[in-house]
Design a protein around this motif. Sequence first.
Motif: not given
Length: 91
Positions: A53-60, A13-16, A63-71, A87-91
């Motif tokens: 190993q789990w790697v954790q990235f903070h989503v601002m 979702p945009d802006g999450i 990052d998500s205003n365009d509806g996409e996350l790039k890794l 796994v993507l967890l929304q706050e």
Amino acid sequence: WHGRNIQLTIYCPDGILGTLYVHFHDWNSNGRTGLLEFEGRKMKLNKHDGEGQWVQFHVMREDSNDGELKLSASTTGGPNLMITKIVLLQE
């Protein structure tokens, strides 16, 4: 997904706000290591054999205003990198 260079786009979702968790697994202990880049932020993936190993990235929002996350992930050691769970967890 596996390969020497992985480009992953996660649609969201945009802006999450939230956290992206990515699980890397060196299932046969081949010395897999890598360089990760998430939305312009870089980090190293060190040795991760055994259970992986789990790697954790903070989503601002930025990052998500365009509806996409790039890794992207590229190999610095071993034959390839393997992502086994995302796994993507929304706050």
